[in-house]
Design a protein around this motif. Structure first.
Motif, PDB file in Angstrom:
ATOM      1  N   GLU A 251       6.908 -43.944   9.286  1.00 15.09           N
ATOM      2  CA  GLU A 251       7.203 -42.908  10.274  1.00 15.09           C
ATOM      3  C   GLU A 251       5.925 -42.257  10.781  1.00 15.09           C
ATOM      4  O   GLU A 251       5.846 -41.825  11.940  1.00 15.09           O
ATOM      5  CB  GLU A 251       8.145 -41.865   9.686  1.00 15.09           C
ATOM      6  N   SER A 252       4.921 -42.209   9.933  1.00 17.89           N
ATOM      7  CA  SER A 252       3.610 -41.716  10.364  1.00 17.89           C
ATOM      8  C   SER A 252       3.060 -42.594  11.474  1.00 17.89           C
ATOM      9  O   SER A 252       2.551 -42.109  12.498  1.00 17.89           O
ATOM     10  CB  SER A 252       2.648 -41.702   9.177  1.00 17.89           C
ATOM     11  N   GLY A 253       3.154 -43.910  11.291  1.00 20.09           N
ATOM     12  CA  GLY A 253       2.677 -44.834  12.319  1.00 20.09           C
ATOM     13  C   GLY A 253       3.436 -44.700  13.618  1.00 20.09           C
ATOM     14  O   GLY A 253       2.865 -44.729  14.704  1.00 20.09           O
ATOM     15  N   ARG A 254       4.746 -44.538  13.509  1.00 21.48           N
ATOM     16  CA  ARG A 254       5.563 -44.370  14.712  1.00 21.48           C
ATOM     17  C   ARG A 254       5.184 -43.095  15.465  1.00 21.48           C
ATOM     18  O   ARG A 254       5.113 -43.080  16.697  1.00 21.48           O
ATOM     19  CB  ARG A 254       7.045 -44.333  14.334  1.00 21.48           C
ATOM     20  N   LEU A 255       4.934 -42.023  14.725  1.00 22.42           N
ATOM     21  CA  LEU A 255       4.546 -40.766  15.370  1.00 22.42           C
ATOM     22  C   LEU A 255       3.179 -40.895  16.045  1.00 22.42           C
ATOM     23  O   LEU A 255       2.996 -40.450  17.182  1.00 22.42           O
ATOM     24  CB  LEU A 255       4.511 -39.635  14.341  1.00 22.42           C
ATOM     25  N   ALA A 256       2.232 -41.522  15.357  1.00 22.49           N
ATOM     26  CA  ALA A 256       0.907 -41.709  15.949  1.00 22.49           C
ATOM     27  C   ALA A 256       0.997 -42.508  17.240  1.00 22.49           C
ATOM     28  O   ALA A 256       0.342 -42.178  18.244  1.00 22.49           O
ATOM     29  CB  ALA A 256      -0.020 -42.408  14.953  1.00 22.49           C
ATOM     30  N   ALA A 257       1.827 -43.555  17.242  1.00 26.03           N
ATOM     31  CA  ALA A 257       1.992 -44.371  18.446  1.00 26.03           C
ATOM     32  C   ALA A 257       2.619 -43.560  19.576  1.00 26.03           C
ATOM     33  O   ALA A 257       2.204 -43.661  20.739  1.00 26.03           O
ATOM     34  CB  ALA A 257       2.846 -45.597  18.123  1.00 26.03           C
ATOM     35  N   LEU A 259       2.555 -40.325  20.039  1.00 23.13           N
ATOM     36  CA  LEU A 259       1.611 -39.324  20.537  1.00 23.13           C
ATOM     37  C   LEU A 259       0.614 -39.946  21.514  1.00 23.13           C
ATOM     38  O   LEU A 259       0.348 -39.401  22.592  1.00 23.13           O
ATOM     39  CB  LEU A 259       0.861 -38.683  19.364  1.00 23.13           C
ATOM     40  N   ARG A 260       0.061 -41.095  21.141  1.00 18.94           N
ATOM     41  CA  ARG A 260      -0.911 -41.751  22.027  1.00 18.94           C
ATOM     42  C   ARG A 260      -0.242 -42.211  23.319  1.00 18.94           C
ATOM     43  O   ARG A 260      -0.821 -42.086  24.406  1.00 18.94           O
ATOM     44  CB  ARG A 260      -1.566 -42.936  21.316  1.00 18.94           C
ATOM     45  N   LYS A 261       0.986 -42.706  23.210  1.00 16.23           N
ATOM     46  CA  LYS A 261       1.708 -43.157  24.396  1.00 16.23           C
ATOM     47  C   LYS A 261       1.962 -41.994  25.352  1.00 16.23           C
ATOM     48  O   LYS A 261       1.966 -42.171  26.590  1.00 16.23           O
ATOM     49  CB  LYS A 261       3.033 -43.789  23.983  1.00 16.23           C
ATOM     50  N   ALA A 262       2.139 -40.791  24.787  1.00 21.21           N
ATOM     51  CA  ALA A 262       2.383 -39.603  25.612  1.00 21.21           C
ATOM     52  C   ALA A 262       1.091 -39.017  26.168  1.00 21.21           C
ATOM     53  O   ALA A 262       1.127 -38.003  26.874  1.00 21.21           O
ATOM     54  CB  ALA A 262       3.118 -38.550  24.793  1.00 21.21           C
ATOM     55  N   GLY A 263      -0.047 -39.641  25.847  1.00 23.44           N
ATOM     56  CA  GLY A 263      -1.315 -39.196  26.404  1.00 23.44           C
ATOM     57  C   GLY A 263      -2.120 -38.267  25.522  1.00 23.44           C
ATOM     58  O   GLY A 263      -3.156 -37.732  25.960  1.00 23.44           O
ATOM     59  N   TYR A 264      -1.721 -38.092  24.283  1.00 20.86           N
ATOM     60  CA  TYR A 264      -2.445 -37.189  23.377  1.00 20.86           C
ATOM     61  C   TYR A 264      -3.808 -37.775  23.023  1.00 20.86           C
ATOM     62  O   TYR A 264      -3.918 -38.925  22.599  1.00 20.86           O
ATOM     63  CB  TYR A 264      -1.617 -36.972  22.116  1.00 20.86           C
ATOM     64  N   ASP A 286      -3.397 -49.175  19.318  1.00 22.50           N
ATOM     65  CA  ASP A 286      -3.756 -47.929  20.012  1.00 22.50           C
ATOM     66  C   ASP A 286      -3.400 -46.702  19.190  1.00 22.50           C
ATOM     67  O   ASP A 286      -4.158 -45.728  19.165  1.00 22.50           O
ATOM     68  CB  ASP A 286      -3.043 -47.866  21.370  1.00 22.50           C
ATOM     69  N   GLY A 287      -2.244 -46.718  18.521  1.00 21.04           N
ATOM     70  CA  GLY A 287      -1.831 -45.549  17.760  1.00 21.04           C
ATOM     71  C   GLY A 287      -2.638 -45.328  16.502  1.00 21.04           C
ATOM     72  O   GLY A 287      -2.908 -44.187  16.116  1.00 21.04           O
ATOM     73  N   ALA A 288      -3.049 -46.411  15.845  1.00 19.82           N
ATOM     74  CA  ALA A 288      -3.760 -46.286  14.573  1.00 19.82           C
ATOM     75  C   ALA A 288      -5.240 -45.955  14.754  1.00 19.82           C
ATOM     76  O   ALA A 288      -5.812 -45.214  13.948  1.00 19.82           O
ATOM     77  CB  ALA A 288      -3.621 -47.586  13.782  1.00 19.82           C
ATOM     78  N   GLU A 289      -5.851 -46.502  15.776  1.00 24.11           N
ATOM     79  CA  GLU A 289      -7.307 -46.358  15.938  1.00 24.11           C
ATOM     80  C   GLU A 289      -7.708 -44.892  16.001  1.00 24.11           C
ATOM     81  O   GLU A 289      -7.199 -44.101  16.791  1.00 24.11           O
ATOM     82  CB  GLU A 289      -7.768 -47.072  17.204  1.00 24.11           C
ATOM     83  N   GLY A 290      -8.645 -44.527  15.126  1.00 27.52           N
ATOM     84  CA  GLY A 290      -9.166 -43.163  15.105  1.00 27.52           C
ATOM     85  C   GLY A 290      -8.352 -42.180  14.303  1.00 27.52           C
ATOM     86  O   GLY A 290      -8.751 -41.015  14.144  1.00 27.52           O
ATOM     87  N   ALA A 291      -7.195 -42.597  13.768  1.00 34.91           N
ATOM     88  CA  ALA A 291      -6.385 -41.701  12.942  1.00 34.91           C
ATOM     89  C   ALA A 291      -7.080 -41.452  11.609  1.00 34.91           C
ATOM     90  O   ALA A 291      -7.843 -42.299  11.115  1.00 34.91           O
ATOM     91  CB  ALA A 291      -5.001 -42.304  12.705  1.00 34.91           C
TER      92      ALA A 291
END
Length: 402
Positions: A251-257, A259-264, A286-291
């Motif tokens: 679920e952490s991965g899904r949230l990170a993805a 957020l990035r998709k929404a432009g965060y 895209d979601g994982a990089e830099g987390a």
């Protein structure tokens, strides 16, 4: 922005420094043979000293239990190469606690009835570790709980000889907020699943974070019914510069993805569970990089353990895990306490654990215990995802106590 001081649960403060990149104290031990550090051959052991190892060797946690036992055996081997402990050959008495409280109690009884046992290490599951600690404490036997990390496991009344060598959830919260402060975060959005451990960790993070960074949003998601996109939108509506997740890796991965998709573009920080391939898989590139993930030290994320890991792999036919590393350091600490006491005396050896000398170090540097028997300088560090892989970003070590 000034870094916060490290407040312990007794109200003391301690200044910290962040090391980027990491510079670690390297523990040096002879790889093999019978030579001491000065080149002389150690005297032959004149007897035996035994340390107990409590681990789940059956049941669903048996792999972790075997990892723990092997780490303790590695420490015993290294101590014997150096001549043993106060001239005594180190051996292990291993007992199975099955990760159950009744089994933990019985395992501890077996150890305290073994006269040659000078102390014990181990404990993967909280219930079993607490049951063992109660028995051992009632008999004065020092017990270094090397994997379980609930602060309730150490109590002056119920478990007076128990010590935690693993960082607690409170210390994970401290490390998390320190990293936010280091990155000058001002506005914090918190999202978590509804597991009890997640709720406890979030409570600690929010407590430590006040007043900076300011908590601008807090959400708890029900397992199996999460609308991750909606959760991301709610968090972003509060205009945070850091989003923190406590809970499962997927679920952490899904949230990170989401957020990035929404432009965060801000920081994403997750609790220790996200140190998992499940996080990277669910987040995508895209979601994982830099987390960032705040977790405890393991052989996989400490460069200083490279040579030790090779020796372990050669000895046991597999790479060590976090439990092996923790047990290795715990058993060495018990040996150090006996060395400082100069004799096998359970009560004195337990007391000496609060007075470990400066010369005793681990792969994370100093190992010292606070008056409440938790580690004074915990083993949390910061990982970041870089090019699809977890990479060490930083750790904290104490400068001084004030």
């Amino acid at each position: 922005m000034q870094l916060p001081t490290n407040l312990d649960r007794r109200g003391r403060t301690r200044r910290i420094r962040w090391l980027v990149p990491l510079a670690l104290t390297v523990l040096t031990l002879p790889a093999a043979g019978g030579c001491s550090s000065d080149g002389a051959t150690p005297a032959a052991p004149r007897g035996d000293i035994a340390f107990g190892v409590i681990a789940p060797l059956s049941g669903p946690e048996s792999a972790r239990g075997q990892d723990l036992v092997d780490g303790a055996q590695m420490a015993a081997n290294d101590l014997n190469v150096r001549g043993g402990v106060i001239g005594l050959h180190v051996s292990l008495v291993t007992v199975d606690d099955e990760c159950l409280d009744d089994s933990g109690k019985e395992a501890a009884k077996r150890l305290h009835l073994t006269e040659s046992v000078a102390g014990a290490v181990g404990g993967v599951c909280d219930d079993a570790a607490e049951a063992a600690a109660r028995v051992l404490g009632g008999n004065g036997l020092p017990f270094l709980i090397s994997s379980a990390n609930s602060p309730t496991l150490v109590s002056a009344e119920d478990t007076p000889t128990a010590y935690l060598t693993n960082g607690t959830p409170y210390q994970e919260a401290l490390a998390t907020v320190h990293w936010m402060a280091y990155n000058t975060a001002q506005r914090l959005a918190v999202v978590a699943d509804d597991a009890p451990e997640s709720a406890y960790l979030v409570k600690q993070v929010i407590s430590v974070a006040s007043p900076v960074p300011k908590v601008v949003s807090k959400q708890t998601l029900t397992a199996g019914r999460q609308d991750i996109a909606a959760a991301a939108a709610t968090a972003l509506a509060a205009d945070p510069d850091v989003v923190y997740w406590a809970g499962s890796a997927r679920e952490s991965g899904r949230l990170a993805a989401a957020l990035r998709k929404a432009g965060y573009k801000g920081m994403y920080i997750a609790s220790a569970q996200s140190e998992s391939p499940d996080f990277r898989s669910a987040a995508g590139t895209d979601g994982a990089e830099g987390a960032y993930v705040i977790t405890t030290a393991s052989p996989q994320n400490l460069p200083a353990t490279e040579a030790w890991t090779k020796r372990f792999t050669k000895a046991f036919g597999r790479a060590p895990g976090r439990d092996a590393l923790q047990a290795y350091d715990a058993l060495r600490a018990l040996g150090q306490a006996v060395t400082q006491t100069g004799k096998v005396d359970r009560a004195l050896n337990s007391e000496q654990l609060t007075k470990l000398e400066d010369t005793f170090t681990t792969f994370m540097g100093a190992l010292r215990f606070a008056p409440d028997h938790t580690v004074k300088y915990d083993n949390h560090l910061v990982l970041t995802v870089k090019s699809g892989a977890f990479t060490l970003a930083s750790t904290l070590r104490p400068d001084n106590d004030t």
